[in-house]
Motif scaffolding. Sequence first.
Motif, PDB file in Angstrom:
ATOM      1  N   GLN A   1     -41.580   0.099  86.617  1.00  0.00           N
ATOM      2  CA  GLN A   1     -42.815  -0.516  86.567  1.00  0.00           C
ATOM      3  C   GLN A   1     -43.632  -0.063  87.925  1.00  0.00           C
ATOM      4  N   GLY A   2     -43.120   0.312  88.830  1.00  0.00           N
ATOM      5  CA  GLY A   2     -43.938   0.908  90.212  1.00  0.00           C
ATOM      6  C   GLY A   2     -44.565   2.231  89.816  1.00  0.00           C
ATOM      7  N   GLN A   3     -43.957   3.060  89.151  1.00  0.00           N
ATOM      8  CA  GLN A   3     -44.314   4.367  88.553  1.00  0.00           C
ATOM      9  C   GLN A   3     -45.502   4.223  87.532  1.00  0.00           C
ATOM     10  N   LEU A   4     -45.200   3.229  86.479  1.00  0.00           N
ATOM     11  CA  LEU A   4     -46.170   2.833  85.561  1.00  0.00           C
ATOM     12  C   LEU A   4     -47.318   2.347  86.406  1.00  0.00           C
ATOM     13  N   SER A   5     -47.155   1.702  87.298  1.00  0.00           N
ATOM     14  CA  SER A   5     -48.412   0.926  87.876  1.00  0.00           C
ATOM     15  C   SER A   5     -49.154   2.138  88.649  1.00  0.00           C
TER      16      SER A   5
ATOM     17  N   GLN B   1     -53.545   6.188  88.981  1.00  0.00           N
ATOM     18  CA  GLN B   1     -54.018   7.458  88.909  1.00  0.00           C
ATOM     19  C   GLN B   1     -55.013   7.674  87.623  1.00  0.00           C
ATOM     20  N   LEU B   2     -54.769   7.296  86.769  1.00  0.00           N
ATOM     21  CA  LEU B   2     -55.635   7.326  85.397  1.00  0.00           C
ATOM     22  C   LEU B   2     -57.071   6.738  85.624  1.00  0.00           C
ATOM     23  N   GLN B   3     -56.942   5.712  86.361  1.00  0.00           N
ATOM     24  CA  GLN B   3     -58.185   4.949  86.804  1.00  0.00           C
ATOM     25  C   GLN B   3     -59.031   5.729  87.686  1.00  0.00           C
ATOM     26  N   LEU B   4     -58.305   6.275  88.598  1.00  0.00           N
ATOM     27  CA  LEU B   4     -58.951   7.095  89.702  1.00  0.00           C
ATOM     28  C   LEU B   4     -59.598   8.393  88.953  1.00  0.00           C
ATOM     29  N   SER B   5     -58.829   9.271  87.701  1.00  0.00           N
ATOM     30  CA  SER B   5     -59.208  10.074  87.396  1.00  0.00           C
ATOM     31  C   SER B   5     -60.586   9.606  86.376  1.00  0.00           C
TER      32      SER B   5
END
Length: 360
Positions: A80-84, A89-93
């Motif tokens: 869950q932490g990695q998915l978060s 990161q996707l949001q930042l990208s």
Amino acid sequence: MSKALTDYQEKSIHGQFKLLKIKALESDIIEQSHLDLFGFSKSNQAEITRQAIARQTGETIAAMKSEGEIQLDHLNGQLQGQLSLKGHQLQLSELDKETAKNNLETLEVQRKIDKLNKPVQDTKPTPNEQLKTSLIEALKQHEDGWLWTIINSLKPLWLIGNQGSGKTYTASAIALIRKYCLDANIHYLIDRHATGDNSEVWRFLKPENIAETEDDIIHSMQQSIIFWGNRIKAKPDDKVQIIVDEFTNLRGLVGDIADSFFKLSLTDTRKAKCYLLGITHNDTNSSFAEGTKDTRKAGMILIQKFSANGETPLPRICIKYGLVDVNGNNLEDIEKTLPSWLHPAKIHDHFNGKPINFEE
């Protein structure tokens, strides 16, 4: 995980719920009087009971988990932490992309604003450009423009004619038009009388080099040959002029270098973007280099001038050869005239405060 273990856990959980419910009721009875003192409503009491049961249920379930279940929960937490993190990161990208897009749009808007705010340049031609245009238009309109075609051509141009026919004055006027309208300065003026008898004729040209003596003439012809070769290699954009007067006499004075100069002028001057303007007496091998009759007709323009009394030039001229018609056919012995304003003094004055009235 075995079914027996699962059933056992379920029974334990149900037992714990019963105990929790009893404890909650006991606690509720014990603290009832205290809660009433603080004004808690039945709904408040129910919420407290629910929270207490939930807290103790969670603790009980956690205590009853096996080692495998604990590891599974740990792995699930890491996942869950990695998915978060990936989601972050996707949001930042996406934010970076949006920022870059916004920056590009901002730059484009600024470019358009700068373009709108850029002061409009005055495209009105300068007085000198207007003078050039008016002179060129007059040349183009004179008898279908043959004179401008000759002046603008990089073919060597030679004038022949008897004394008094105005060959030198015509050559000087053509050289000035090339200087003013085609930005072609005079690199060499080769004339034994350049600063003597002909000084008045050439006075407006301001040549870079003058060759009058025998040694200077030999040197100038040698240097012209080298000059053409260097310019051909350099592939220049600018144009220059070389003028030679009384070539017939110069051949007898300087010998073979004059013939080499003439022969190479038929092939090199066009590539070197050098206007060669020459004056001689007539169209014979004694006036030009021997053995060049055929190449002369292919590689140069020859114009004959006339005089009625040996002193006064006539406007009449004859294009002996060197021009072609619209279909590419060679034109020979074509009668034309020169405009009355084709004179070096008038061309000079046109660009120095006294424009020519071409209507007269």
